[in-house]
Design a protein around this motif. Structure first.
Motif, PDB file in Angstrom:
ATOM      1  N   HIS A  16       0.869  -1.183   0.000  1.00 43.65           N
ATOM      2  CA  HIS A  16       0.000   0.000   0.000  1.00 43.65           C
ATOM      3  C   HIS A  16       0.901   1.227   0.000  1.00 43.65           C
ATOM      4  O   HIS A  16       1.724   1.383   0.919  1.00 43.65           O
ATOM      5  CB  HIS A  16      -0.914   0.016   1.220  1.00 43.65           C
ATOM      6  CG  HIS A  16      -1.834  -1.166   1.285  1.00 43.65           C
ATOM      7  ND1 HIS A  16      -3.061  -1.183   0.655  1.00 43.65           N
ATOM      8  CD2 HIS A  16      -1.684  -2.373   1.867  1.00 43.65           C
ATOM      9  CE1 HIS A  16      -3.648  -2.352   0.871  1.00 43.65           C
ATOM     10  NE2 HIS A  16      -2.835  -3.098   1.594  1.00 43.65           N
ATOM     11  N   PHE A  17       0.717   2.060  -1.014  1.00 41.01           N
ATOM     12  CA  PHE A  17       1.616   3.201  -1.176  1.00 41.01           C
ATOM     13  C   PHE A  17       0.857   4.520  -1.120  1.00 41.01           C
ATOM     14  O   PHE A  17      -0.338   4.572  -1.440  1.00 41.01           O
ATOM     15  CB  PHE A  17       2.336   3.110  -2.532  1.00 41.01           C
ATOM     16  CG  PHE A  17       3.138   1.839  -2.697  1.00 41.01           C
ATOM     17  CD1 PHE A  17       4.306   1.638  -1.973  1.00 41.01           C
ATOM     18  CD2 PHE A  17       2.721   0.842  -3.570  1.00 41.01           C
ATOM     19  CE1 PHE A  17       5.049   0.465  -2.119  1.00 41.01           C
ATOM     20  CE2 PHE A  17       3.449  -0.329  -3.727  1.00 41.01           C
ATOM     21  CZ  PHE A  17       4.620  -0.519  -3.002  1.00 41.01           C
ATOM     22  N   THR A  18       1.563   5.585  -0.741  1.00 41.51           N
ATOM     23  CA  THR A  18       0.983   6.927  -0.831  1.00 41.51           C
ATOM     24  C   THR A  18       1.155   7.423  -2.274  1.00 41.51           C
ATOM     25  O   THR A  18       1.792   6.753  -3.093  1.00 41.51           O
ATOM     26  CB  THR A  18       1.697   7.912   0.119  1.00 41.51           C
ATOM     27  OG1 THR A  18       3.027   8.117  -0.376  1.00 41.51           O
ATOM     28  CG2 THR A  18       1.766   7.386   1.547  1.00 41.51           C
ATOM     29  N   PRO A  78       1.657   1.696  -7.686  1.00 45.00           N
ATOM     30  CA  PRO A  78       2.946   2.149  -7.156  1.00 45.00           C
ATOM     31  C   PRO A  78       3.420   3.436  -7.834  1.00 45.00           C
ATOM     32  O   PRO A  78       2.900   3.825  -8.885  1.00 45.00           O
ATOM     33  CB  PRO A  78       3.874   0.996  -7.560  1.00 45.00           C
ATOM     34  CG  PRO A  78       3.316   0.548  -8.884  1.00 45.00           C
ATOM     35  CD  PRO A  78       1.808   0.716  -8.776  1.00 45.00           C
ATOM     36  N   ILE A 113      11.703   4.018   1.253  1.00 44.23           N
ATOM     37  CA  ILE A 113      10.768   3.657   0.174  1.00 44.23           C
ATOM     38  C   ILE A 113      10.448   2.170   0.273  1.00 44.23           C
ATOM     39  O   ILE A 113      11.336   1.341   0.479  1.00 44.23           O
ATOM     40  CB  ILE A 113      11.403   4.003  -1.194  1.00 44.23           C
ATOM     41  CG1 ILE A 113      11.496   5.528  -1.331  1.00 44.23           C
ATOM     42  CG2 ILE A 113      10.603   3.387  -2.346  1.00 44.23           C
ATOM     43  CD1 ILE A 113      12.367   5.984  -2.475  1.00 44.23           C
ATOM     44  N   SER A 115       8.766  -1.550  -1.072  1.00 43.15           N
ATOM     45  CA  SER A 115       8.833  -2.330  -2.315  1.00 43.15           C
ATOM     46  C   SER A 115       8.150  -3.667  -2.110  1.00 43.15           C
ATOM     47  O   SER A 115       8.004  -4.132  -0.975  1.00 43.15           O
ATOM     48  CB  SER A 115      10.300  -2.580  -2.690  1.00 43.15           C
ATOM     49  OG  SER A 115      10.924  -3.388  -1.705  1.00 43.15           O
ATOM     50  N   GLY A 152       7.270   2.489  -3.835  1.00 42.79           N
ATOM     51  CA  GLY A 152       6.511   3.675  -3.463  1.00 42.79           C
ATOM     52  C   GLY A 152       6.714   3.959  -1.983  1.00 42.79           C
ATOM     53  O   GLY A 152       7.234   3.112  -1.245  1.00 42.79           O
ATOM     54  N   TYR A 153       6.305   5.161  -1.565  1.00 42.34           N
ATOM     55  CA  TYR A 153       6.389   5.464  -0.134  1.00 42.34           C
ATOM     56  C   TYR A 153       5.267   4.723   0.584  1.00 42.34           C
ATOM     57  O   TYR A 153       4.115   4.750   0.137  1.00 42.34           O
ATOM     58  CB  TYR A 153       6.310   6.979   0.085  1.00 42.34           C
ATOM     59  CG  TYR A 153       7.588   7.660  -0.327  1.00 42.34           C
ATOM     60  CD1 TYR A 153       8.669   7.740   0.555  1.00 42.34           C
ATOM     61  CD2 TYR A 153       7.740   8.188  -1.617  1.00 42.34           C
ATOM     62  CE1 TYR A 153       9.865   8.335   0.159  1.00 42.34           C
ATOM     63  CE2 TYR A 153       8.931   8.778  -2.016  1.00 42.34           C
ATOM     64  CZ  TYR A 153       9.987   8.848  -1.121  1.00 42.34           C
ATOM     65  OH  TYR A 153      11.169   9.420  -1.518  1.00 42.34           O
ATOM     66  N   PRO A 154       5.601   4.023   1.669  1.00 45.37           N
ATOM     67  CA  PRO A 154       4.596   3.196   2.354  1.00 45.37           C
ATOM     68  C   PRO A 154       3.453   4.025   2.945  1.00 45.37           C
ATOM     69  O   PRO A 154       3.698   5.083   3.531  1.00 45.37           O
ATOM     70  CB  PRO A 154       5.391   2.530   3.480  1.00 45.37           C
ATOM     71  CG  PRO A 154       6.831   2.715   3.150  1.00 45.37           C
ATOM     72  CD  PRO A 154       6.921   3.940   2.290  1.00 45.37           C
ATOM     73  N   ASP A 155       2.249   3.521   2.749  1.00 48.99           N
ATOM     74  CA  ASP A 155       1.087   4.120   3.400  1.00 48.99           C
ATOM     75  C   ASP A 155       1.135   3.711   4.873  1.00 48.99           C
ATOM     76  O   ASP A 155       1.052   2.518   5.185  1.00 48.99           O
ATOM     77  CB  ASP A 155      -0.186   3.581   2.730  1.00 48.99           C
ATOM     78  CG  ASP A 155      -1.443   4.217   3.298  1.00 48.99           C
ATOM     79  OD1 ASP A 155      -1.386   4.717   4.440  1.00 48.99           O
ATOM     80  OD2 ASP A 155      -2.478   4.192   2.611  1.00 48.99           O
TER      81      ASP A 155
END
Ligand SMILES: Cc1cc2nc3c(=O)[nH]c(=O)nc-3n(C[C@H](O)[C@H](O)[C@H](O)COP(=O)(O)O)c2cc1C
Length: 173
Positions: A16-18, A78, A113, A115, A152-155
């Motif tokens: 889950h990414f921001t 992502p 970040i 992955s 991506g940056y983690p949510d």
């Protein structure tokens, strides 16, 4: 514990990414880590397709979903989709690409970040609808993918849980 150890131990798969994009500079550093991975016989015939174009990421997602048994397949929206490919006749292709993905994941983690490995392309690079997208991305016909990786940056709303199982280490002295 040193910083490298902290980074390795902190890495977990993130799904889950921001919406925050990854800067070109950081992405270039992460990809440099991939290029510094070891490779069988030093062949380095790999090619890393780094996709930040959302339309292209969606296109690959749709291609994967086309004959995937579960509906609603997603690449997790992502910031980046990385498709490492290698010459199909390189006997070390799967190892080389896998170890490069590991370098990518550790380097990404060092920048905060997240992955995750995405496997659904493995063995399917030559399916016409997947090859079509690979070709559009410039991947040569003589290259195949063994797995991909998204970043991506983690949510923060989806923290990783504790490991249930870590496997064994056996010391023989
Ligand atoms: C070869 C391989 C294939 C994987 N395929 C997927 C995948 O298709 N989708 C996914 O969400 N995670 C995938 N993963 C991630 C694993 O589920 C994950 O690494 C494992 O559950 C351990 O969790 P951790 O990465 O947080 O340590 C894959 C990992 C590996 C090494």
């Amino acid at each position: 514990m040193n910083e490298v150890m902290e980074t390795i131990l902190a890495r977990r798969s993130v799904r889950h990414f921001t919406d925050q994009p990854i800067s070109d500079d950081i992405l270039a550093q992460i990809m440099d880590a991939a290029l510094h991975a070891p490779s069988g016989q030093g062949r380095k015939t790999w090619r890393f397709t780094v996709v930040t174009n959302k339309e292209m990421i969606k296109k690959m997602e749709k291609a994967i979903e086309a004959d995937y048994p579960y509906k609603g397949y997603t690449l997790k929206d992502p910031a980046v989709l990385i498709i490492p490919t290698n010459l199909r006749d390189n006997p070390f292709g799967i190892e080389d690409n896998s170890i490069a993905i590991m370098n990518i994941m550790i380097a990404a983690q060092s920048f905060g970040i997240g992955s995750v490995w995405i496997n659904q392309i493995k063995g399917r690079s030559d399916l016409p609808h997947i090859r079509e997208v690979l070709t559009e991305m410039g991947v040569p016909e003589d290259h195949i993918a063994y797995g991909t990786c998204v970043l991506g940056y983690p949510d923060p709303e989806y923290p990783a849980g504790e490991y249930k199982e870590k496997g064994d280490v056996v010391y023989i002295k």
